[in-house]
Design a protein around this motif. Structure first.
Motif, PDB file in Angstrom:
ATOM      1  N   GLN A 117      52.639 -27.480  11.112  1.00  0.00           N
ATOM      2  CA  GLN A 117      52.757 -28.265  12.340  1.00  0.00           C
ATOM      3  C   GLN A 117      54.221 -28.529  12.687  1.00  0.00           C
ATOM      4  OE1 GLN A 117      50.356 -31.799  12.305  1.00  0.00           O
ATOM      5  NE2 GLN A 117      48.556 -30.747  11.455  1.00  0.00           N
ATOM      6  N   TYR A 118      55.008 -28.804  11.663  1.00  0.00           N
ATOM      7  CA  TYR A 118      56.424 -29.090  11.891  1.00  0.00           C
ATOM      8  C   TYR A 118      57.138 -27.859  12.461  1.00  0.00           C
ATOM      9  CZ  TYR A 118      61.354 -29.860  10.821  1.00  0.00           C
ATOM     10  OH  TYR A 118      62.723 -29.965  10.896  1.00  0.00           O
ATOM     11  N   ARG A 120      55.890 -25.258  14.070  1.00  0.00           N
ATOM     12  CA  ARG A 120      55.425 -24.945  15.424  1.00  0.00           C
ATOM     13  C   ARG A 120      56.023 -25.892  16.455  1.00  0.00           C
ATOM     14  NH1 ARG A 120      50.347 -24.925  14.474  1.00  0.00           N
ATOM     15  NH2 ARG A 120      49.920 -27.102  15.035  1.00  0.00           N
ATOM     16  N   ASN A 121      56.016 -27.177  16.148  1.00  0.00           N
ATOM     17  CA  ASN A 121      56.517 -28.157  17.117  1.00  0.00           C
ATOM     18  C   ASN A 121      58.036 -28.147  17.220  1.00  0.00           C
ATOM     19  OD1 ASN A 121      54.229 -30.095  18.213  1.00  0.00           O
ATOM     20  ND2 ASN A 121      53.699 -29.590  16.082  1.00  0.00           N
ATOM     21  N   ILE A 130      58.207 -30.444  24.233  1.00  0.00           N
ATOM     22  CA  ILE A 130      57.756 -31.773  23.782  1.00  0.00           C
ATOM     23  C   ILE A 130      58.948 -32.718  23.694  1.00  0.00           C
ATOM     24  CG2 ILE A 130      55.792 -30.859  22.488  1.00  0.00           C
ATOM     25  CD1 ILE A 130      57.430 -31.153  19.940  1.00  0.00           C
ATOM     26  N   GLU A 134      58.049 -37.420  19.947  1.00  0.00           N
ATOM     27  CA  GLU A 134      56.902 -36.748  19.351  1.00  0.00           C
ATOM     28  C   GLU A 134      57.321 -35.855  18.200  1.00  0.00           C
ATOM     29  OE1 GLU A 134      53.146 -33.901  20.766  1.00  0.00           O
ATOM     30  OE2 GLU A 134      54.616 -34.625  22.227  1.00  0.00           O
ATOM     31  N   PHE A 135      58.466 -35.179  18.353  1.00  0.00           N
ATOM     32  CA  PHE A 135      58.961 -34.300  17.293  1.00  0.00           C
ATOM     33  C   PHE A 135      59.394 -35.108  16.059  1.00  0.00           C
ATOM     34  CE2 PHE A 135      62.655 -32.276  15.267  1.00  0.00           C
ATOM     35  CZ  PHE A 135      62.019 -31.166  14.733  1.00  0.00           C
TER      36      PHE A 135
END
Length: 368
Positions: A117-118, A120-121, A130, A134-135
């Protein structure tokens, strides 16, 4: 004729009896020896039995369970704070080890998912898709997952080796104070238990300061009320003959314990040591405590006292002008077991009867 002989025999016997009684009554009365009262210093002492022990004594216990792998000191060794005493080899609990390993796998799975998840974001954040808030939230979750994994791995190493580092499978047991090693109750191969909230743990060694010793003993309830803190006493040791060590009484127990039907109170005293003798912990000892002291008081020997059979009060017999003895009640003071203080009833000029000893002349007559 027979009657004459019989009456003659009776008359002769009667005359013999009368002669014997006459000699008995004419015999001089028994002469007893006498003594006079005298001035003496009477010291009443109490003897307390006990032992000498170190003032400061520390038990060294492990912080982890295992088996004694090596003991590097001997009893009697002088150690300083931080010196190595023994090493413990940890024997891990299989159930705890399996549980810790399972926790590592679980945390690793969470970390892998958080990392995906980290990554990708982060690409989306770099492109501006984003927001920073949020990051940063995803980044915090990722860092927490990594920290959880390190903690789980450390727990596994502690359970397995006793240490989270790379020092090997031995745990070092070190002295927490300076002094002499007076006891090592374990040997190589002994299994030991760590100190925790449910167990006091296994004592690996006992360290004491042998330069500071105290006397611990007990006194009877009849004497404890006469003791005063700060009193100077003398300590005699069974292992050292003809030597007394000075000490100062510093503790008298507020509560007694019943032993063999008598109530005993614990006392403690600081013992002054010298350089000539080495005092070992646990020596049996007697403490002589002065309870009462009377200097230069009128006294007599306790052996001169007699006691009335009905009242049980003490009295002595004083020689009068006719050479006979008069009973005289006396009031007693302090006694040391040999001499006793006289408060009333006797003066220094009185001749006191030694009631169990006669004169030499009478002794010679008795022998004849």
């Amino acid at each position: 004729m027979k009657k004459v002989i019989i009456f003659g025999g009776i008359a002769v016997a009667l005359i013999a009896v009368l002669i014997w009684f006459g000699k008995k009554n004419s015999a001089s009365p028994i002469e007893y020896k006498t003594e006079k009262a005298f001035k003496a210093t009477i010291i009443k002492k109490s003897v307390a039995t006990g032992k000498v022990t170190p003032l400061e004594e520390v038990e060294i216990k492990p912080q982890i369970a295992g088996i004694i792998d090596k003991i590097v000191v001997e009893e009697g060794a002088i150690v300083k704070t931080g010196d190595l005493l023994a090493t413990v080899r940890v024997v891990p609990n299989e159930q705890s080890l399996t549980s810790a390993k399972g926790r590592i796998n679980s945390v690793q799975i969470q970390l892998n998912n958080t990392k995906i998840q980290y990554d990708r974001n982060k690409k989306l954040f770099d492109k501006g898709v984003i927001s920073r808030q949020e990051f940063e939230s995803l980044e915090l979750s990722y860092n927490q997952a990594k920290n959880d994994l390190r903690n789980a791995q450390n727990d596994y190493q502690i359970i397995k080796k006793g240490s989270a580092g790379s020092s090997g499978a031995n745990t070092n047991i070190r002295a927490t104070t300076s002094g002499m090693v007076v006891e090592i109750p374990v040997k190589k191969g002994y299994q030991v238990v760590e100190t925790n909230g449910f167990s006091a743990g296994t004592t690996i060694a006992t360290i004491a300061d042998m330069t500071k010793m105290i006397f611990e003993g007990k006194v009877d309830e009849s004497e404890v009320g006469k003791l005063v803190k700060g009193t100077e006493i003398e300590i005699s040791l069974g292992a050292i003959e003809n030597k007394k060590f000075p000490a100062v009484l510093n503790f008298i127990a507020p509560k007694g314990t019943e032993e063999a039907g008598a109530v005993q109170f614990k006392i403690k005293a600081d013992v002054s040591l010298d350089d000539e003798h080495f005092i070992r912990a646990g020596y049996s000892a007697n403490a002589e405590i002065v309870l009462e002291r009377k200097d230069s008081v009128l006294s007599i020997k306790e052996s001169l006292l007699q006691f009335d059979r009905k009242t049980e009060l003490p009295y002595v017999e004083i020689k009068n002008a006719e050479g006979t003895f008069d009973k005289k009640d006396v009031k007693l003071g302090t006694s040391d077991g040999v001499n006793v203080e006289i408060l009333e009833g006797v003066t220094k000029d009185d001749d006191i009867k030694i009631w169990n000893q006669t004169s030499k002349e009478e002794d010679k007559k008795d022998n004849i």
